[in-house]
Scaffold this motif. Structure first.
Motif, mmCIF file in Angstrom:
data_model
loop_
_atom_site.group_PDB
_atom_site.id
_atom_site.type_symbol
_atom_site.label_atom_id
_atom_site.label_comp_id
_atom_site.label_asym_id
_atom_site.label_seq_id
_atom_site.Cartn_x
_atom_site.Cartn_y
_atom_site.Cartn_z
ATOM 1 N N ARG A 19 -4.627 2.643 -5.887
ATOM 2 C CA ARG A 19 -4.461 3.125 -4.520
ATOM 3 C C ARG A 19 -5.404 4.298 -4.251
ATOM 4 O O ARG A 19 -5.686 5.068 -5.181
ATOM 5 C CB ARG A 19 -2.999 3.567 -4.282
ATOM 6 C CG ARG A 19 -1.984 2.429 -4.381
ATOM 7 C CD ARG A 19 -2.176 1.425 -3.256
ATOM 8 N NE ARG A 19 -1.161 0.385 -3.282
ATOM 9 C CZ ARG A 19 -1.315 -0.807 -3.818
ATOM 10 N NH1 ARG A 19 -2.474 -1.119 -4.382
ATOM 11 N NH2 ARG A 19 -0.342 -1.687 -3.782
ATOM 12 N N PRO A 20 -5.869 4.454 -3.004
ATOM 13 C CA PRO A 20 -5.761 3.487 -1.910
ATOM 14 C C PRO A 20 -6.727 2.332 -2.117
ATOM 15 O O PRO A 20 -7.753 2.481 -2.804
ATOM 16 C CB PRO A 20 -6.138 4.311 -0.678
ATOM 17 C CG PRO A 20 -7.038 5.384 -1.198
ATOM 18 C CD PRO A 20 -6.547 5.706 -2.584
ATOM 19 N N ASP A 66 0.830 -1.194 0.000
ATOM 20 C CA ASP A 66 0.000 0.000 0.000
ATOM 21 C C ASP A 66 0.864 1.242 0.000
ATOM 22 O O ASP A 66 2.048 1.204 0.321
ATOM 23 C CB ASP A 66 -0.918 -0.006 1.225
ATOM 24 C CG ASP A 66 -1.967 1.074 1.123
ATOM 25 O OD1 ASP A 66 -1.820 2.068 1.838
ATOM 26 O OD2 ASP A 66 -2.904 0.934 0.330
ATOM 27 N N ALA A 103 -3.695 9.717 -2.980
ATOM 28 C CA ALA A 103 -2.926 8.475 -3.030
ATOM 29 C C ALA A 103 -1.451 8.797 -3.141
ATOM 30 O O ALA A 103 -1.069 9.798 -3.760
ATOM 31 C CB ALA A 103 -3.370 7.615 -4.201
#
Length: 414
Positions: A330-331, A48, A321
């Motif tokens: 993302r996210p 992430d 992001a």
């Protein structure tokens, strides 16, 4: 258990597009977890955006991450993010029960301009849950180049044009004996850059000043065709909305420039395209009074970036992001902290900004007008989910000759 097999791209008249990890598009047994769970693209799941720089430099092994709940409506949205073509269409072949059926005409009718998209619903031309889809991408300056032609005629025309002049020299544009170079931004650390350096393209070579006679004298073929990776049966089994973005450069005769690596991505040449398909399953769970945003990197020319928006003239930057790489969505859970009023996409003073490699100076700073105009999305609305998609060359290179401008386009998630 996930049952895997080797995915062979559908061979076309021009060099095939590449995927970074074909196994991600693997056949699944009914109890398998979905190939795109976690919102990843054609690459293995990446960390992430909140992960630290050290771990980004050495990516962890592929892993599965928790997926947002499916929306219940299966669809596939196809997005034109190809850097080296103003217009594209697709010639699809459907794999059903071991048999392949080619659709006769390019889809969609009229094709797609740069940054635009088309949504295919389940059953429109294929059973998205069960059928495989092979695609050949048609690239041209406008639909006029293939007006009235069916897919077979388009492929014949592309074959005829895929030779260097003068007439009689049948040397192919692409060397069929060599495989196209793979581009995997997630598998290697980003090139070191000075974050304090202004990332406005001023430190890079000026493409127009350095373009030589060779580039100017070799015309780009009016029609080109390139293969996209096969979507195997079962890849879209989970009932939800999927997004497929085609990004990078397809290459070919005349698609060359001294700055081509910054336009098309590392490793690019006219005979080694960086064309890639990025498939994700974005969330579509926006709160009633908020907007949900996710961000997809869909260009090999920008290997890591942050995206944020400035809501208006006196607003502060809002980060949506961070550390987004090609193929990463993302996210994962979606950004839902702002309403449509807070985002202010209809306000000419509201801007979208991109920052490369942790720089504090934006490489892309535009109001929402180009994003909305290219995509055909009329407005950003509360209660709706959207994916912002970064395509095109490294910002700082204005549109010249054969490439499109840098762009953040958008699709509404279903």
């Amino acid at each position: 258990m996930l049952r895997r097999f080797v995915v062979v791209p559908f061979v076309a008249a021009a060099a095939p597009g590449c995927v970074t990890d074909h196994d991600v598009l693997a056949e699944q047994t009914p109890d398998a977890r979905p190939a795109f769970e976690g919102g990843t693209g054609v690459r293995p799941v990446q960390r992430d955006a909140s992960s630290d720089a050290a771990s980004e430099a050495t990516p962890p092994p592929p892993q599965m991450e928790a997926a947002p709940p499916p929306s219940g409506t299966r669809s596939l949205t196809f997005v034109h993010g190809v850097t080296d073509s103003p217009w594209v269409a697709c010639c699809f072949s459907v794999l059903h029960d071991g048999k392949t059926t080619a659709l006769p005409r390019p889809f969609p009718e009229g094709g797609l301009s740069y940054g635009a998209s088309v949504r295919v619903t389940d059953g429109e031309f294929a059973d998205l849950a069960a059928d495989g889809i092979a695609s050949r991408l048609v690239l041209a300056d406008s639909p006029d180049a293939v007006a009235g032609l069916d897919c077979a005629s388009v492929l014949d025309l592309a074959n005829q044009l895929a030779v260097y002049p003068p007439p009689g020299d049948a040397s192919p544009v692409f060397d069929a004996g060599s495989a196209p170079a793979l581009f995997d931004a997630a598998a290697r650390p980003a090139s070191p850059r000075d974050a304090s350096m202004a990332m406005d393209g001023s430190s890079r070579r000026d493409a127009s000043a350095e373009a030589g006679a060779r580039d100017a004298s070799v015309p780009v073929a009016a029609v080109r065709v390139a293969s996209l990776p096969l979507l195997p049966p079962g890849a879209l089994a989970v009932p939800r909305g999927y997004v497929l973005v085609v990004g990078g450069c397809a290459g070919g005769r005349g698609v060359t420039d001294p700055s081509e690596q910054s336009i098309c991505g590392e490793g690019y040449s006219s005979t080694a395209p960086t064309l890639n398909a990025y498939v994700v399953a974005p969330p579509a769970n926006a709160p009633k009074n908020k907007v949900e945003l996710t961000v997809l990197g869909a260009t090999p020319a920008v290997t890591q970036f942050d995206l944020g928006f400035i809501p208006g003239l006196s607003g502060d930057l809002v980060t949506v992001a961070t550390r987004v790489a090609p193929g990463a969505l993302r996210p994962l859970s979606g950004y839902t902290a702002s309403s449509s009023v807070g985002i202010g996409a209809s306000d000419a003073t509201a801007h979208l900004q991109l920052f490369a490699f942790g720089s504090s100076v934006p490489i892309y700073d535009q109001d929402w007008a180009p994003t909305l105009a290219a995509s055909g999305v009329s407005a950003i609305e509360d209660g709706a989910s959207y994916t912002l998609i970064v395509v095109g060359p490294f910002p700082g290179f204005s549109k010249r000759r054969w490439w499109n401008d840098p762009l953040v386009t958008v699709v509404r998630n279903e």
